[in-house]
Design an enzyme around this catalytic site. Structure first.
Site, PDB file in Angstrom:
ATOM      1  N   SER A  68      29.327  49.617 109.204  1.00  0.00           N
ATOM      2  CA  SER A  68      29.694  48.215 109.016  1.00  0.00           C
ATOM      3  C   SER A  68      29.116  47.309 110.107  1.00  0.00           C
ATOM      4  O   SER A  68      29.077  46.086 109.941  1.00  0.00           O
ATOM      5  CB  SER A  68      31.223  48.067 108.984  1.00  0.00           C
ATOM      6  OG  SER A  68      31.791  48.497 110.212  1.00  0.00           O
ATOM      7  N   ASN A  69      28.670  47.889 111.230  1.00  0.00           N
ATOM      8  CA  ASN A  69      28.057  47.086 112.294  1.00  0.00           C
ATOM      9  C   ASN A  69      26.677  46.566 111.912  1.00  0.00           C
ATOM     10  O   ASN A  69      26.238  45.521 112.411  1.00  0.00           O
ATOM     11  CB  ASN A  69      27.884  47.914 113.579  1.00  0.00           C
ATOM     12  CG  ASN A  69      29.179  48.436 114.163  1.00  0.00           C
ATOM     13  OD1 ASN A  69      29.192  49.495 114.788  1.00  0.00           O
ATOM     14  ND2 ASN A  69      30.282  47.725 113.963  1.00  0.00           N
ATOM     15  N   LEU A  70      25.973  47.278 111.050  1.00  0.00           N
ATOM     16  CA  LEU A  70      24.542  47.029 110.853  1.00  0.00           C
ATOM     17  C   LEU A  70      24.257  45.742 110.092  1.00  0.00           C
ATOM     18  O   LEU A  70      23.112  45.292 110.045  1.00  0.00           O
ATOM     19  CB  LEU A  70      23.902  48.224 110.136  1.00  0.00           C
ATOM     20  CG  LEU A  70      24.074  49.577 110.850  1.00  0.00           C
ATOM     21  CD1 LEU A  70      23.270  50.654 110.127  1.00  0.00           C
ATOM     22  CD2 LEU A  70      23.687  49.502 112.311  1.00  0.00           C
ATOM     23  N   GLN A  71      25.279  45.121 109.530  1.00  0.00           N
ATOM     24  CA  GLN A  71      25.118  43.823 108.863  1.00  0.00           C
ATOM     25  C   GLN A  71      24.772  42.724 109.857  1.00  0.00           C
ATOM     26  O   GLN A  71      24.214  41.694 109.505  1.00  0.00           O
ATOM     27  CB  GLN A  71      26.402  43.503 108.080  1.00  0.00           C
ATOM     28  CG  GLN A  71      26.565  42.080 107.607  1.00  0.00           C
ATOM     29  CD  GLN A  71      27.570  41.314 108.463  1.00  0.00           C
ATOM     30  OE1 GLN A  71      28.000  41.774 109.519  1.00  0.00           O
ATOM     31  NE2 GLN A  71      27.938  40.131 107.995  1.00  0.00           N
ATOM     32  N   ARG A  72      25.051  42.951 111.148  1.00  0.00           N
ATOM     33  CA  ARG A  72      24.835  41.888 112.141  1.00  0.00           C
ATOM     34  C   ARG A  72      24.351  42.400 113.495  1.00  0.00           C
ATOM     35  O   ARG A  72      23.805  41.612 114.266  1.00  0.00           O
ATOM     36  CB  ARG A  72      26.140  41.091 112.350  1.00  0.00           C
ATOM     37  CG  ARG A  72      27.263  41.906 112.935  1.00  0.00           C
ATOM     38  CD  ARG A  72      28.627  41.298 112.744  1.00  0.00           C
ATOM     39  NE  ARG A  72      29.696  42.156 113.268  1.00  0.00           N
ATOM     40  CZ  ARG A  72      30.163  43.231 112.629  1.00  0.00           C
ATOM     41  NH1 ARG A  72      29.673  43.591 111.465  1.00  0.00           N
ATOM     42  NH2 ARG A  72      31.128  43.961 113.171  1.00  0.00           N
ATOM     43  N   ASP A 129      35.230  40.748 121.249  1.00  0.00           N
ATOM     44  CA  ASP A 129      35.915  40.177 120.089  1.00  0.00           C
ATOM     45  C   ASP A 129      37.430  40.227 120.200  1.00  0.00           C
ATOM     46  O   ASP A 129      38.129  40.141 119.196  1.00  0.00           O
ATOM     47  CB  ASP A 129      35.465  40.890 118.807  1.00  0.00           C
ATOM     48  CG  ASP A 129      35.801  42.372 118.795  1.00  0.00           C
ATOM     49  OD1 ASP A 129      36.345  42.863 119.812  1.00  0.00           O
ATOM     50  OD2 ASP A 129      35.509  43.041 117.789  1.00  0.00           O
ATOM     51  N   CYS A 172      37.529  26.604 134.239  1.00  0.00           N
ATOM     52  CA  CYS A 172      37.458  28.050 134.032  1.00  0.00           C
ATOM     53  C   CYS A 172      37.809  28.337 132.570  1.00  0.00           C
ATOM     54  O   CYS A 172      38.161  27.435 131.810  1.00  0.00           O
ATOM     55  CB  CYS A 172      38.400  28.787 134.985  1.00  0.00           C
ATOM     56  SG  CYS A 172      40.160  28.681 134.550  1.00  0.00           S
ATOM     57  N   CYS A 175      41.160  27.166 131.346  1.00  0.00           N
ATOM     58  CA  CYS A 175      41.270  25.729 131.058  1.00  0.00           C
ATOM     59  C   CYS A 175      41.072  25.474 129.565  1.00  0.00           C
ATOM     60  O   CYS A 175      41.625  24.530 129.003  1.00  0.00           O
ATOM     61  CB  CYS A 175      40.222  24.943 131.837  1.00  0.00           C
ATOM     62  SG  CYS A 175      40.488  24.847 133.615  1.00  0.00           S
ATOM     63  N   CYS A 188      36.292  40.040 113.611  1.00  0.00           N
ATOM     64  CA  CYS A 188      35.356  40.065 112.489  1.00  0.00           C
ATOM     65  C   CYS A 188      35.862  40.962 111.370  1.00  0.00           C
ATOM     66  O   CYS A 188      35.663  40.672 110.192  1.00  0.00           O
ATOM     67  CB  CYS A 188      33.985  40.557 112.976  1.00  0.00           C
ATOM     68  SG  CYS A 188      33.133  39.415 114.078  1.00  0.00           S
TER      69      CYS A 188
END
Length: 250
Positions: A68-72, A129, A172, A175, A188
Site C-alpha cells: 500500500s506504500n507504493l502508491q506514493r 504521520d 515554534c 505555537c 493516510c
C-alpha cells in the site's frame, strides 16, 4: 572544500546559481540533515536532498515497505516489499549519489532516543504521520536549536512550515498546534491521500531544507504554506509567535 571534476559536472546547475555557487555546494556537501520518516513525504525529500549533494543524511523510520506504500512512496519498488524502509533508502541513495553518506536508523523516534538521534545535525525534516512523534521531534529540535522543517499531507491538502522558536520573533511548532493536538482520523490509512500530493510536499520540504543550509530568497520561518489541490490553490499565511505557547514562551 575543493570540488572534484565529477562534482563540478554533477552539480553544475547549482554552481551557476549565484545564490548557491561553489561555496554553497561545498556547504551542502558538509551538511548533516536528519529525515524523520521515509514515507510519502520522506521519499521525495530524500531523493532531492541526495541529488543536491547533502553530504550526510540520517534517516529514521521503524517501518517496512508494504504494497500500500507504493502508491506514493516513490523511493521504493515492488522488489523491496518487506524490506526495512531505511535499508531500502540506503540502497536508493547509493545508486543516486555516491557523495552522500546515509545513516540508517531502523527505530521510532521517542523522548528517550530523540536527543541522541537528532543532535549534531544542521536541519531536521519531519515528515511523519502522527502527532506524538511530531511533538517529540519539534520539542527536541527546539531544545537543540536546530531548524525544523515540518510537512504534512491529508487527502488533497498539505502544509509546510519552518520553525526556529528559540528566536525572539519566530514561532515554534507548538505555537501552531498547541499542547495536545492528537485527534482521530488524521492518518493516510484512515483518511486517504492522493499520491502526487506527498510528492509536492516532500519536494517543497527538501527545498526548505536547502534554503536553511544555504540561505536564499526570503526567510520562510514564521510563515505557513497551505496547498489545496481540490481548489488549485497555494496560500501563505503569517504564523506569529504565541506569547502563551507552552513550548517557547519562556
Amino acid at each position: 572544500m575543493t570540488l572534484t571534476d565529477p562534482q563540478l559536472d554533477r552539480y553544475a546547475r547549482h554552481l551557476i546559481l549565484k545564490e548557491i555557487g561553489g561555496a554553497g555546494q561545498a556547504r551542502l556537501l558538509r551538511s548533516r540533515v536528519a529525515v524523520i520518516g521515509a514515507g510519502g513525504i520522506g521519499s521525495p525529500a530524500i531523493q532531492y536532498l541526495a541529488a543536491a549533494g547533502v553530504g550526510h543524511l540520517t534517516i529514521i523510520d521503524d517501518d517496512r515497505v508494504e504494497l500500500s506504500n507504493l502508491q506514493r512512496q516513490t523511493l521504493f519498488g515492488t522488489a523491496q516489499l518487506g524490506t526495512a524502509k531505511v535499508d531500502a533508502a540506503v540502497i536508493a541513495v547509493g545508486a543516486l549519489n555516491p557523495d552522500v553518506h546515509v545513516e540508517a536508523r531502523h527505530e521510532r523516534l521517542d523522548p528517550a532516543s530523540a536527543t541522541a538521534l537528532l543532535g549534531g545535525h544542521d536541519v531536521i525534516l519531519d515528515g511523519t504521520d502522527n502527532f506524538a512523534t511530531r511533538l517529540v521531534a519539534a520539542d527536541t529540535a527546539h531544545a537543540l536549536r536546530i531548524p525544523l522543517v515540518s510537512a504534512a499531507v491529508a487527502q488533497f491538502e498539505g502544509q509546510l512550515a519552518v520553525f526556529r522558536g528559540w528566536e525572539a520573533d519566530k514561532p515554534c511548532y507548538r505555537c501552531l498546534v498547541g499542547a495536545d493536538p492528537e485527534r482521530e482520523g488524521m492518518s493516510c490509512a484512515e483518511d486517504g491521500v492522493i499520491g502526487a500530493m506527498t510528492g509536492v510536499l516532500g519536494s517543497l520540504a527538501a527545498l526548505e531544507v536547502l534554503r536553511a543550509l544555504v540561505p536564499f530568497g526570503i526567510d520562510s520561518a514564521g510563515r505557513l504554506l497551505i496547498v489545496d489541490a481540490l481548489d488549485f490553490r497555494f496560500r501563505t499565511i503569517g504564523l506569529p509567535k504565541d506569547p502563551g505557547c507552552p513550548g517557547c514562551s519562556r
